[in-house]
Write a protein that holds these residues in place. Structure first.
Motif, PDB file in Angstrom:
ATOM      1  N   PHE A 112      43.597  37.779  28.973  1.00 29.78           N
ATOM      2  CA  PHE A 112      44.968  37.819  29.469  1.00 29.78           C
ATOM      3  C   PHE A 112      44.961  37.474  30.946  1.00 29.78           C
ATOM      4  CE2 PHE A 112      43.091  42.013  29.302  1.00 29.78           C
ATOM      5  CZ  PHE A 112      43.261  42.525  30.572  1.00 29.78           C
ATOM      6  N   PHE A 113      46.050  36.848  31.407  1.00 30.99           N
ATOM      7  CA  PHE A 113      46.174  36.456  32.807  1.00 30.99           C
ATOM      8  C   PHE A 113      46.267  37.681  33.709  1.00 30.99           C
ATOM      9  CE2 PHE A 113      48.570  32.461  31.279  1.00 30.99           C
ATOM     10  CZ  PHE A 113      47.413  31.708  31.288  1.00 30.99           C
ATOM     11  N   LEU A 114      45.569  37.613  34.829  1.00 33.35           N
ATOM     12  CA  LEU A 114      45.751  38.588  35.897  1.00 33.35           C
ATOM     13  C   LEU A 114      46.321  37.938  37.152  1.00 33.35           C
ATOM     14  CD1 LEU A 114      42.564  40.862  35.665  1.00 33.35           C
ATOM     15  CD2 LEU A 114      44.910  41.456  35.035  1.00 33.35           C
ATOM     16  N   ASP A 115      45.865  36.723  37.440  1.00 33.83           N
ATOM     17  CA  ASP A 115      46.333  36.048  38.651  1.00 33.83           C
ATOM     18  C   ASP A 115      45.882  34.595  38.598  1.00 33.83           C
ATOM     19  OD1 ASP A 115      47.599  35.797  41.069  1.00 33.83           O
ATOM     20  OD2 ASP A 115      46.110  36.886  42.248  1.00 33.83           O
ATOM     21  N   SER A 116      46.473  33.769  39.437  1.00 36.98           N
ATOM     22  CA  SER A 116      46.023  32.388  39.611  1.00 36.98           C
ATOM     23  C   SER A 116      46.181  32.034  41.080  1.00 36.98           C
ATOM     24  CB  SER A 116      46.822  31.415  38.735  1.00 36.98           C
ATOM     25  OG  SER A 116      48.189  31.417  39.092  1.00 36.98           O
ATOM     26  N   CYS A 117      45.316  31.136  41.556  1.00 42.83           N
ATOM     27  CA  CYS A 117      45.347  30.810  42.977  1.00 42.83           C
ATOM     28  C   CYS A 117      44.684  29.461  43.235  1.00 42.83           C
ATOM     29  CB  CYS A 117      44.648  31.908  43.784  1.00 42.83           C
ATOM     30  SG  CYS A 117      44.835  31.769  45.573  1.00 42.83           S
ATOM     31  N   ALA A 165      41.910  35.502  45.394  1.00 43.99           N
ATOM     32  CA  ALA A 165      42.151  34.793  46.663  1.00 43.99           C
ATOM     33  C   ALA A 165      41.191  33.608  46.741  1.00 43.99           C
ATOM     34  CB  ALA A 165      41.957  35.730  47.852  1.00 43.99           C
ATOM     35  N   PHE A 166      41.758  32.408  46.872  1.00 49.34           N
ATOM     36  CA  PHE A 166      40.927  31.203  46.906  1.00 49.34           C
ATOM     37  C   PHE A 166      41.655  30.125  47.688  1.00 49.34           C
ATOM     38  CE2 PHE A 166      39.709  27.109  44.741  1.00 49.34           C
ATOM     39  CZ  PHE A 166      38.442  27.020  45.302  1.00 49.34           C
ATOM     40  N   ASP A 167      41.007  29.599  48.706  1.00 52.08           N
ATOM     41  CA  ASP A 167      41.567  28.508  49.513  1.00 52.08           C
ATOM     42  C   ASP A 167      40.480  27.456  49.698  1.00 52.08           C
ATOM     43  OD1 ASP A 167      42.746  26.772  51.239  1.00 52.08           O
ATOM     44  OD2 ASP A 167      43.349  28.261  52.716  1.00 52.08           O
ATOM     45  N   PRO A 168      40.480  26.406  48.857  1.00 48.23           N
ATOM     46  CA  PRO A 168      39.405  25.397  48.934  1.00 48.23           C
ATOM     47  C   PRO A 168      39.380  24.635  50.245  1.00 48.23           C
ATOM     48  CG  PRO A 168      41.186  24.667  47.489  1.00 48.23           C
ATOM     49  CD  PRO A 168      41.463  26.096  47.822  1.00 48.23           C
ATOM     50  N   ALA A 169      40.475  24.660  51.014  1.00 45.02           N
ATOM     51  CA  ALA A 169      40.476  23.991  52.308  1.00 45.02           C
ATOM     52  C   ALA A 169      39.665  24.765  53.333  1.00 45.02           C
ATOM     53  CB  ALA A 169      41.909  23.820  52.809  1.00 45.02           C
ATOM     54  N   VAL A 170      39.417  26.041  53.047  1.00 41.89           N
ATOM     55  CA  VAL A 170      38.669  26.898  53.975  1.00 41.89           C
ATOM     56  C   VAL A 170      37.260  27.165  53.481  1.00 41.89           C
ATOM     57  CG1 VAL A 170      38.599  29.177  55.072  1.00 41.89           C
ATOM     58  CG2 VAL A 170      40.779  27.972  54.814  1.00 41.89           C
ATOM     59  N   SER A 171      37.122  27.457  52.177  1.00 37.45           N
ATOM     60  CA  SER A 171      35.819  27.821  51.626  1.00 37.45           C
ATOM     61  C   SER A 171      35.786  27.528  50.133  1.00 37.45           C
ATOM     62  CB  SER A 171      35.553  29.319  51.866  1.00 37.45           C
ATOM     63  OG  SER A 171      34.386  29.744  51.175  1.00 37.45           O
ATOM     64  N   SER A 172      34.601  27.233  49.625  1.00 35.94           N
ATOM     65  CA  SER A 172      34.435  27.020  48.181  1.00 35.94           C
ATOM     66  C   SER A 172      34.266  28.336  47.436  1.00 35.94           C
ATOM     67  CB  SER A 172      33.216  26.128  47.924  1.00 35.94           C
ATOM     68  OG  SER A 172      32.027  26.754  48.422  1.00 35.94           O
ATOM     69  N   HIS A 173      34.188  29.445  48.166  1.00 36.41           N
ATOM     70  CA  HIS A 173      34.011  30.763  47.552  1.00 36.41           C
ATOM     71  C   HIS A 173      35.363  31.417  47.293  1.00 36.41           C
ATOM     72  CE1 HIS A 173      29.839  30.236  48.599  1.00 36.41           C
ATOM     73  NE2 HIS A 173      30.131  30.183  49.884  1.00 36.41           N
ATOM     74  N   PHE A 174      35.403  32.282  46.267  1.00 36.55           N
ATOM     75  CA  PHE A 174      36.625  33.023  45.970  1.00 36.55           C
ATOM     76  C   PHE A 174      36.385  34.518  46.151  1.00 36.55           C
ATOM     77  CE2 PHE A 174      34.432  32.685  41.845  1.00 36.55           C
ATOM     78  CZ  PHE A 174      34.454  34.006  41.399  1.00 36.55           C
ATOM     79  N   CYS A 231      51.222  39.135  43.293  1.00 41.70           N
ATOM     80  CA  CYS A 231      51.166  38.940  44.740  1.00 41.70           C
ATOM     81  C   CYS A 231      51.222  37.455  45.050  1.00 41.70           C
ATOM     82  CB  CYS A 231      49.906  39.578  45.326  1.00 41.70           C
ATOM     83  SG  CYS A 231      48.423  38.583  45.129  1.00 41.70           S
ATOM     84  N   ALA A 232      51.420  37.147  46.317  1.00 39.69           N
ATOM     85  CA  ALA A 232      51.444  35.760  46.785  1.00 39.69           C
ATOM     86  C   ALA A 232      50.327  35.583  47.804  1.00 39.69           C
ATOM     87  CB  ALA A 232      52.800  35.437  47.411  1.00 39.69           C
ATOM     88  N   PHE A 233      49.523  34.535  47.620  1.00 42.16           N
ATOM     89  CA  PHE A 233      48.455  34.222  48.562  1.00 42.16           C
ATOM     90  C   PHE A 233      48.951  33.095  49.455  1.00 42.16           C
ATOM     91  CE2 PHE A 233      44.384  32.044  49.645  1.00 42.16           C
ATOM     92  CZ  PHE A 233      43.796  33.101  50.336  1.00 42.16           C
TER      93      PHE A 233
END
Length: 402
Positions: A112-117, A165-174, A231-233
């Motif tokens: 089941f979905f918990l979040d997407s980012c 929390a994931f921002d590929p413009a900053v880091s490849s890690h989540f 939540c909103a990232f």
């Protein structure tokens, strides 16, 4: 010459591809998508498999999680997934909308979905029909069909909410950020962070924080929103609705699990929430957006869409309002419990609604148009949605691949 950038063939004369792609990587996804129409050279540059890994991608659609409405509490609900394509394309996307590859390779049937980012999706899964317990987590990239299991946090309270929390413009890690409470409407007792870089959960971050001013003792004074705990990232921070003694606030937390600030929910500075029905947070076009639905009187239900224009001064700007009763497509909206804001488009001024658990509707703020884009039948109730934003780069943190 070896080591030099590739030369652009007609895209921008005299400018090599590499610096051009670097420039485009900082341009909004909607604009990058439009640039494909400039010429064949621009189209080929942007759609090149190597280049598109470096460029921001536009939102392509919504994954839909549905559950069998006739399953009782003694059994695991039959959960399935589907996809709503928001684009016009001649060639279907190379994705598995049912996520059958996850079930096939892991042997787990109830995801089941918990979040997407930003292109990744966080799944929970359970082996027993309990809404308060779950096993390990799964982080998946539906574009590359990569995934990785994340172990459960060692510290376990009865109730927890976990965010990605994931921002590929900053880091490849989540990162996963988890809030834990003994029960519904009780204070937050622990906050833990998982980093894919080191593969471990942190100790309780609440114990590590030096709280001052508005944030002093925040975890004793505020509880998470019960009905809608999404939540909103935005810009490297998680934003989520919390309840204080007399009003709602927006809690801002960084990816290390440190509470950074409280933001007042728009339109509620006077503390009067008598007529507030629901509130939704989401990221659109790089800004935090908040959607509120209020009942001004028994014959007038108003939806307001706000954007946080200035983060430092907490200046909310009213972006759009609409009288729900003035749109025939919504039908009778006497019971707003049957009316839910499920998302806001990442790249444009479009809001998605779920009405009566069976119709997915959009409202285009610019054109003032309302449309039904999907209906759900056959005893399948949509219970959650996840954005699909393609992320084409393969990640070493996602250790499994289909």
């Amino acid at each position: 010459m070896e080591g030099c950038s590739k030369k652009s063939d007609g895209t921008v004369p005299g400018l090599p591809d590499d610096p051009l792609i670097e420039i485009l990587s900082h341009v909004p996804a909607k604009s990058v998508c439009r640039f494909k129409c400039v010429s064949k050279a621009w189209h080929d540059l942007i759609t090149d498999p190597d280049n598109r890994k470096k460029l921001p991608q536009a939102m392509q659609g919504l994954f839909v999680e549905t559950a069998d409405s006739e399953v009782d509490d003694t059994k695991l609900a039959s959960i399935s997934f589907s996809f709503i394509d928001l684009t016009v394309r001649s060639v279907p996307m190379d994705i598995d909308p049912s996520f059958s590859f996850l079930m096939e390779r892991t042997g787990i049937k109830t995801f089941f979905f918990l979040d997407s980012c930003n292109g990744l999706i966080l799944f929970g899964h359970r082996q027993e029909p309990s809404y308060l317990s779950a096993g390990t987590y799964m982080v998946c990239n539906p574009t590359t069909k990569q995934w990785s299991a994340v172990p459960a946090c060692g510290s376990r309270e009865a109730l927890s909410h976990t965010y990605l929390a994931f921002d590929p413009a900053v880091s490849s890690h989540f990162h996963l950020v988890q809030f834990q409470m003994p029960d519904v409407d009780m204070e937050i007792v622990s906050l833990h962070v998982y980093s894919s870089e080191n593969g471990t959960w942190s100790q309780n971050q609440i114990d590590e924080q030096k709280e001052q001013g508005q944030l002093e003792g925040w975890h004793h004074q505020f509880t998470l929103e019960v009905l809608d705990f999404r939540c909103a990232f935005v810009n490297g921070f998680l934003h989520l609705i919390v309840w204080g003694p007399d009003r709602q606030h927006i809690l801002v937390v960084d990816i290390q699990g440190e509470a950074r600030r409280m933001i007042t929910v728009p339109g509620m500075a006077d503390g009067n929430q008598t007529h507030n029905i629901t509130c939704y947070l989401g990221q659109s076009q790089g800004h935090l957006h908040c959607v509120t639905v209020e009942s001004a009187d028994e014959n007038n239900d108003k939806l307001s869409i706000w954007v946080l224009q200035n983060y430092d001064t907490q200046e909310w700007v009213l972006k759009n309002t609409m009288d729900l009763d003035s749109f025939d497509v919504f039908g009778e909206t006497e019971d707003l419990n049957e009316f839910q804001v499920v998302d806001i488009h990442q790249d444009c001024n479009v809001v998605f609604f779920l009405q009566e658990s069976c119709k997915l509707t959009t409202y285009d703020m610019d054109r003032k148009e309302v449309s039904v884009i999907a209906t759900f039948k056959d005893r399948k109730d949509p219970c959650d949605f996840a954005r699909y934003v393609p992320y084409f780069s393969e990640s070493s943190d996602l250790t499994n691949k289909y």
